[in-house]
Design a protein around this motif. Structure first.
Motif, PDB file in Angstrom:
ATOM      1  N   ALA A   1      38.671-116.675  68.619  1.00  0.00           N
ATOM      2  CA  ALA A   1      37.377-116.244  68.068  1.00  0.00           C
ATOM      3  C   ALA A   1      37.316-116.504  66.565  1.00  0.00           C
ATOM      4  O   ALA A   1      36.285-116.921  66.041  1.00  0.00           O
ATOM      5  N   LEU A   2      38.439-116.283  65.880  1.00  0.00           N
ATOM      6  CA  LEU A   2      38.471-116.519  64.435  1.00  0.00           C
ATOM      7  C   LEU A   2      38.370-118.012  64.131  1.00  0.00           C
ATOM      8  O   LEU A   2      37.645-118.414  63.220  1.00  0.00           O
ATOM      9  N   LEU A   3      39.083-118.834  64.905  1.00  0.00           N
ATOM     10  CA  LEU A   3      38.988-120.287  64.714  1.00  0.00           C
ATOM     11  C   LEU A   3      37.559-120.762  64.954  1.00  0.00           C
ATOM     12  O   LEU A   3      37.047-121.621  64.230  1.00  0.00           O
ATOM     13  N   SER A   4      36.920-120.187  65.940  1.00  0.00           N
ATOM     14  CA  SER A   4      35.530-120.529  66.235  1.00  0.00           C
ATOM     15  C   SER A   4      34.634-120.209  65.038  1.00  0.00           C
ATOM     16  O   SER A   4      33.748-120.987  64.680  1.00  0.00           O
ATOM     17  N   HIS A   5      34.882-119.076  64.397  1.00  0.00           N
ATOM     18  CA  HIS A   5      34.109-118.692  63.211  1.00  0.00           C
ATOM     19  C   HIS A   5      34.360-119.666  62.055  1.00  0.00           C
ATOM     20  O   HIS A   5      33.435-120.023  61.326  1.00  0.00           O
TER      21      HIS A   5
END
Length: 222
Positions: free
Chosen positions: A34-38
């Motif tokens: 999720a953080l990489l997606s952000h």
């Protein structure tokens, strides 16, 4: 401080170019998916540690990730990289080094494009691209010809105004033909910045710098 707009785009495209899933990339980089997606969507700004880790993971420089260099190594093409013009070149283009640089950028970029075309081996694509180049050079020459004191010339059949209109139409038709031929090509070729750097090490800086410079100018039109 304004968030870097190039980083999310480059981070995402590097992963997709290498056909790595976001889940696998996140695991390798030690962050939640999720953080990489952000990060990839520009919703969050990463820290220096992640920037360095991502550069190592994708084997590129941090300057490349930040959009500061068109080369994955982080190098940029500068005037000192251009060899001293020969006596003949000086006679043709004078001592203007910026003009010599522009010429080298175009010649080397076109060389890479034609090398890739040869690799693809699609005659329809070759003809369409060559038509686009030829008509563009023709139009540019007609405009440069304005410096001539006399508008008349045995070289031309059409007036400049009509020639430029027809050239634009011809370029548009050829562009459509090229796009169709490329899409329907039976011999797909993997093309990326890294591929260009590896296969065309001498010409790559020219093409990649030309692309970056062109997109910088296009941003000003938005």
């Amino acid at each position: 401080m304004k968030m870097n707009s190039d980083f999310p785009r480059i981070l995402s495209l590097l992963r997709k170019e290498r056909h790595i899933s976001q889940k696998d990339a996140a695991a390798a980089l030690g962050v939640a998916q999720a953080l990489l997606s952000h990060y990839e969507k520009g919703k969050r700004e990463c820290g220096l540690d992640f920037l360095v880790k991502a550069a190592d993971y994708y084997n590129v420089s941090t300057d490349y990730l930040l959009g500061r260099s068109p080369m994955s190594s982080g190098s940029v093409i500068v005037e000192s990289d251009i060899p001293e013009p020969s006596a003949q070149e000086k006679a043709r283009v004078g001592a203007d080094l910026s003009l010599t640089l522009s010429k080298k950028l175009l010649i080397n970029s076109i060389d890479v494009i034609y090398s890739i075309l040869a690799k693809i081996g699609n005659s329809k694509l070759n003809m369409a691209v060559s038509s686009m180049f030829s008509l563009t050079v023709y139009k540019v020459f007609r405009i440069v010809f304005r410096v001539n004191k006399s508008e008349a010339s045995t070289m031309f059949e059409f007036s400049e105004e009509k020639a430029c209109r027809l050239a634009d139409a011809g370029i548009s038709v050829s562009e459509g033909d090229a796009a169709s031929a490329a899409k329907e090509s039976e011999n797909p070729v993997e093309i990326s910045a890294v591929m260009i750097e590896n296969e065309f090490p001498k010409q790559a800086p020219a093409l990649l710098s030309l692309i970056k410079g062109s997109e910088t100018r296009l941003k000003k039109l938005i």
